[in-house]
Scaffold this motif. Structure first.
Motif, PDB file in Angstrom:
ATOM      1  N   TRP A   1      28.271  43.851  38.214  1.00  0.00           N
ATOM      2  CA  TRP A   1      28.934  42.542  38.107  1.00  0.00           C
ATOM      3  C   TRP A   1      27.932  41.463  37.687  1.00  0.00           C
ATOM      4  O   TRP A   1      28.199  40.676  36.765  1.00  0.00           O
ATOM      5  CB  TRP A   1      29.606  42.166  39.417  1.00  0.00           C
ATOM      6  CG  TRP A   1      29.736  40.675  39.634  1.00  0.00           C
ATOM      7  CD1 TRP A   1      29.054  39.921  40.527  1.00  0.00           C
ATOM      8  CD2 TRP A   1      30.606  39.767  38.926  1.00  0.00           C
ATOM      9  NE1 TRP A   1      29.424  38.603  40.435  1.00  0.00           N
ATOM     10  CE2 TRP A   1      30.382  38.482  39.462  1.00  0.00           C
ATOM     11  CE3 TRP A   1      31.531  39.921  37.896  1.00  0.00           C
ATOM     12  CZ2 TRP A   1      31.059  37.358  39.005  1.00  0.00           C
ATOM     13  CZ3 TRP A   1      32.206  38.804  37.435  1.00  0.00           C
ATOM     14  CH2 TRP A   1      31.974  37.541  37.987  1.00  0.00           C
ATOM     15  N   HIS A   2      26.779  41.422  38.341  1.00  0.00           N
ATOM     16  CA  HIS A   2      25.794  40.399  38.040  1.00  0.00           C
ATOM     17  C   HIS A   2      25.227  40.566  36.632  1.00  0.00           C
ATOM     18  O   HIS A   2      24.997  39.589  35.922  1.00  0.00           O
ATOM     19  CB  HIS A   2      24.658  40.437  39.078  1.00  0.00           C
ATOM     20  CG  HIS A   2      25.100  40.080  40.464  1.00  0.00           C
ATOM     21  ND1 HIS A   2      24.786  40.847  41.570  1.00  0.00           N
ATOM     22  CD2 HIS A   2      25.843  39.049  40.919  1.00  0.00           C
ATOM     23  CE1 HIS A   2      25.310  40.291  42.646  1.00  0.00           C
ATOM     24  NE2 HIS A   2      25.958  39.200  42.278  1.00  0.00           N
ATOM     25  N   ILE A   3      25.002  41.822  36.247  1.00  0.00           N
ATOM     26  CA  ILE A   3      24.479  42.081  34.902  1.00  0.00           C
ATOM     27  C   ILE A   3      25.471  41.607  33.844  1.00  0.00           C
ATOM     28  O   ILE A   3      25.102  40.935  32.871  1.00  0.00           O
ATOM     29  CB  ILE A   3      24.175  43.586  34.723  1.00  0.00           C
ATOM     30  CG1 ILE A   3      23.010  44.005  35.630  1.00  0.00           C
ATOM     31  CG2 ILE A   3      23.843  43.897  33.257  1.00  0.00           C
ATOM     32  CD1 ILE A   3      22.762  45.499  35.651  1.00  0.00           C
TER      33      ILE A   3
ATOM     34  N   THR B   1      24.733  38.403  31.440  1.00  0.00           N
ATOM     35  CA  THR B   1      24.665  38.707  30.008  1.00  0.00           C
ATOM     36  C   THR B   1      25.698  37.898  29.237  1.00  0.00           C
ATOM     37  O   THR B   1      25.399  37.303  28.189  1.00  0.00           O
ATOM     38  CB  THR B   1      24.892  40.214  29.761  1.00  0.00           C
ATOM     39  OG1 THR B   1      23.919  40.961  30.477  1.00  0.00           O
ATOM     40  CG2 THR B   1      24.800  40.527  28.273  1.00  0.00           C
ATOM     41  N   LEU B   2      26.941  37.864  29.745  1.00  0.00           N
ATOM     42  CA  LEU B   2      28.009  37.102  29.087  1.00  0.00           C
ATOM     43  C   LEU B   2      27.676  35.612  29.070  1.00  0.00           C
ATOM     44  O   LEU B   2      27.924  34.923  28.065  1.00  0.00           O
ATOM     45  CB  LEU B   2      29.336  37.344  29.814  1.00  0.00           C
ATOM     46  CG  LEU B   2      30.584  36.680  29.208  1.00  0.00           C
ATOM     47  CD1 LEU B   2      30.786  37.142  27.764  1.00  0.00           C
ATOM     48  CD2 LEU B   2      31.819  37.018  30.048  1.00  0.00           C
TER      49      LEU B   2
ATOM     50  N   PHE C   1      30.123  30.595  43.429  1.00  0.00           N
ATOM     51  CA  PHE C   1      30.739  31.328  44.537  1.00  0.00           C
ATOM     52  C   PHE C   1      30.179  32.732  44.724  1.00  0.00           C
ATOM     53  O   PHE C   1      30.364  33.346  45.776  1.00  0.00           O
ATOM     54  CB  PHE C   1      32.258  31.411  44.343  1.00  0.00           C
ATOM     55  CG  PHE C   1      32.945  30.079  44.460  1.00  0.00           C
ATOM     56  CD1 PHE C   1      33.279  29.568  45.705  1.00  0.00           C
ATOM     57  CD2 PHE C   1      33.232  29.327  43.334  1.00  0.00           C
ATOM     58  CE1 PHE C   1      33.910  28.340  45.831  1.00  0.00           C
ATOM     59  CE2 PHE C   1      33.859  28.095  43.439  1.00  0.00           C
ATOM     60  CZ  PHE C   1      34.191  27.600  44.694  1.00  0.00           C
ATOM     61  N   PHE C   2      29.521  33.250  43.686  1.00  0.00           N
ATOM     62  CA  PHE C   2      28.996  34.611  43.789  1.00  0.00           C
ATOM     63  C   PHE C   2      27.509  34.607  43.479  1.00  0.00           C
ATOM     64  O   PHE C   2      27.086  34.099  42.440  1.00  0.00           O
ATOM     65  CB  PHE C   2      29.720  35.556  42.819  1.00  0.00           C
ATOM     66  CG  PHE C   2      31.193  35.632  43.044  1.00  0.00           C
ATOM     67  CD1 PHE C   2      31.715  36.456  44.031  1.00  0.00           C
ATOM     68  CD2 PHE C   2      32.072  34.867  42.277  1.00  0.00           C
ATOM     69  CE1 PHE C   2      33.081  36.527  44.244  1.00  0.00           C
ATOM     70  CE2 PHE C   2      33.428  34.937  42.489  1.00  0.00           C
ATOM     71  CZ  PHE C   2      33.942  35.760  43.473  1.00  0.00           C
ATOM     72  N   SER C   3      26.731  35.178  44.364  1.00  0.00           N
ATOM     73  CA  SER C   3      25.292  35.254  44.175  1.00  0.00           C
ATOM     74  C   SER C   3      24.975  36.109  42.953  1.00  0.00           C
ATOM     75  O   SER C   3      25.644  37.108  42.677  1.00  0.00           O
ATOM     76  CB  SER C   3      24.631  35.875  45.411  1.00  0.00           C
ATOM     77  OG  SER C   3      23.294  36.213  45.139  1.00  0.00           O
ATOM     78  N   SER C   4      23.949  35.710  42.212  1.00  0.00           N
ATOM     79  CA  SER C   4      23.581  36.467  41.007  1.00  0.00           C
ATOM     80  C   SER C   4      22.537  37.539  41.288  1.00  0.00           C
ATOM     81  O   SER C   4      22.040  38.180  40.384  1.00  0.00           O
ATOM     82  CB  SER C   4      23.041  35.506  39.933  1.00  0.00           C
ATOM     83  OG  SER C   4      21.865  34.902  40.399  1.00  0.00           O
TER      84      SER C   4
ATOM     85  N   THR D   1      20.500  30.703  34.741  1.00  0.00           N
ATOM     86  CA  THR D   1      21.796  30.890  34.096  1.00  0.00           C
ATOM     87  C   THR D   1      22.696  29.679  34.311  1.00  0.00           C
ATOM     88  O   THR D   1      23.349  29.198  33.374  1.00  0.00           O
ATOM     89  CB  THR D   1      22.486  32.157  34.644  1.00  0.00           C
ATOM     90  OG1 THR D   1      21.659  33.297  34.393  1.00  0.00           O
ATOM     91  CG2 THR D   1      23.837  32.370  33.975  1.00  0.00           C
ATOM     92  N   GLN D   2      22.723  29.149  35.534  1.00  0.00           N
ATOM     93  CA  GLN D   2      23.552  27.983  35.834  1.00  0.00           C
ATOM     94  C   GLN D   2      23.100  26.759  35.038  1.00  0.00           C
ATOM     95  O   GLN D   2      23.924  25.992  34.523  1.00  0.00           O
ATOM     96  CB  GLN D   2      23.526  27.680  37.334  1.00  0.00           C
ATOM     97  CG  GLN D   2      24.254  28.695  38.200  1.00  0.00           C
ATOM     98  CD  GLN D   2      25.741  28.761  37.933  1.00  0.00           C
ATOM     99  OE1 GLN D   2      26.209  29.495  37.053  1.00  0.00           O
ATOM    100  NE2 GLN D   2      26.504  27.975  38.689  1.00  0.00           N
TER     101      GLN D   2
END
Length: 352
Positions: free
Chosen positions: A4-6, A10-11, A54-57, A66-67
């Motif tokens: 999920w994090h990858i 990436t996206l 909301f979701f840890s990277s 990324t943020q």
């Protein structure tokens, strides 16, 4: 780091990168295409940013980076589309002698001709401009031709035919092939309901895309050529058509600067016209520019007619008939325009 994090990171980075690609001065369709989907990219960037809250990277550094990149890309997209947000209300009371226009890419292979015929009968525009209209469309539109006092027909079977119908008095009208013999445009001198002359241009330059032209050179060149001619004529002018160009692109802004015309969408909304389906992917490429001595009271899209473009409708009046002095164009801009036109004519020899 899990899948999920990858995927999300990436996206996110890809969306950030393609957000800035149109800033680069490359004419290939791959770089230009991301100008068209800014609204969709902005929505995706916002979703990705919110998901990051909301979701840890998995990695604090990567997550923070990324943020930050997402915020930069969101801010950049907002700066570009901000002028087109509907901050100004459109006029509800349209002057009695306002001129009405329908500009529509009919889609040559669209055989549901009656939808446009019925739309024209219902709306009763003073000016009708059709693009991608071939001989079959010309024959179908003969049903409404009697409602107009004038028509100029340039049917073609290459998806670049064009027809102009007018209820207004016409002083002159001619077809042009400004850059390529494949792509016509129409220039007409019309007389409004108060007896004032104005120029109307109908244009349809080719898009940069995998299925059309590999670069934007021909499109950009035709826009610059029209801008030159408009600037030289120094009279009330309206330019409409399928620009195959979004209103916020650099080439649209340069067209406005050189021609001294104003984008009718500024402060009024996006009024996206293509593609009709899916609506989520729609963006504004059927554009409308007008001189400062004109006022566009209304602009909107009309119901679908079976084409991949929605018809664009506008009402406008000429507000000032005094002579305008146009300042000379800056030498560096003039040189840029000349270079764009030369490149476009060379591309027409190579790409067509």
């Amino acid at each position: 780091m899990d899948t999920w994090h990858i995927v999300r990171n990436t996206l996110s980075i890809l969306c950030v990168l393609v957000s800035f690609l149109p800033f680069l001065d490359f004419k290939h369709w791959f770089f230009r295409i991301f100008d068209f989907v800014r609204l969709q990219l902005l929505a995706l960037l916002v979703v990705l940013f919110i998901s990051g809250l909301f979701f840890s990277s998995g990695s604090l550094f990567l997550g923070t980076l990324t943020q930050v990149l997402l915020v930069m890309a969101i801010a950049y997209q907002l700066v570009i589309i901000w002028p087109y947000l509907p901050f100004r209300k459109q006029s509800k009371d349209v002057p009695e002698k306002a001129i009405t226009l329908i500009s529509v890419n009919v889609l040559q292979k669209n055989t549901d001709h009656q939808k446009l015929v019925e739309l024209v009968k219902t709306v009763q525009p003073d000016i009708l401009l059709t693009m991608e209209s071939n001989l079959e469309w010309e024959k179908a539109l003969s049903e409404i031709e009697g409602d107009f006092g004038f028509s100029h027909k340039m049917p073609k079977e290459n998806r670049y035919g064009m027809h102009l119908y007018s209820k207004l008095e016409v002083k002159s009208c001619q077809g042009h092939y400004l850059i390529s013999e494949e792509h016509p445009s129409i220039e007409a001198t019309l007389i409004d309901k108060n007896g004032t002359d104005f120029t109307f241009w109908g244009i349809h330059p080719p898009p940069p895309s995998p299925t059309e032209k590999p670069t934007s050179k021909q499109k950009d060149a035709e826009l610059m050529k029209v801008a030159q001619l408009v600037r030289e004529k120094k009279m009330p002018t309206l330019v409409s058509g399928d620009f195959n160009n979004v209103c916020w692109s650099k080439s649209s802004k340069l067209f406005s600067k050189v021609s001294k015309l104003k984008d009718a969408r500024l402060g009024k909304g996006f009024y996206s016209t293509f593609p009709v389906k899916p609506k989520l992917f729609r963006f504004p490429i059927d554009l409308l520019f007008h001189s400062r001595d004109m006022e566009v009271h209304q602009i909107k899209t009309l119901p679908a007619i079976g084409s991949d473009h929605l018809p664009l409708f506008a009402t406008f009046t000429i507000t000032d008939t005094g002579h305008k002095t146009v300042k000379a164009i800056e030498p560096e801009v003039k040189q840029e325009v000349v270079s764009i036109i030369v490149e476009g004519k060379e591309a027409a020899q190579e790409e067509n």
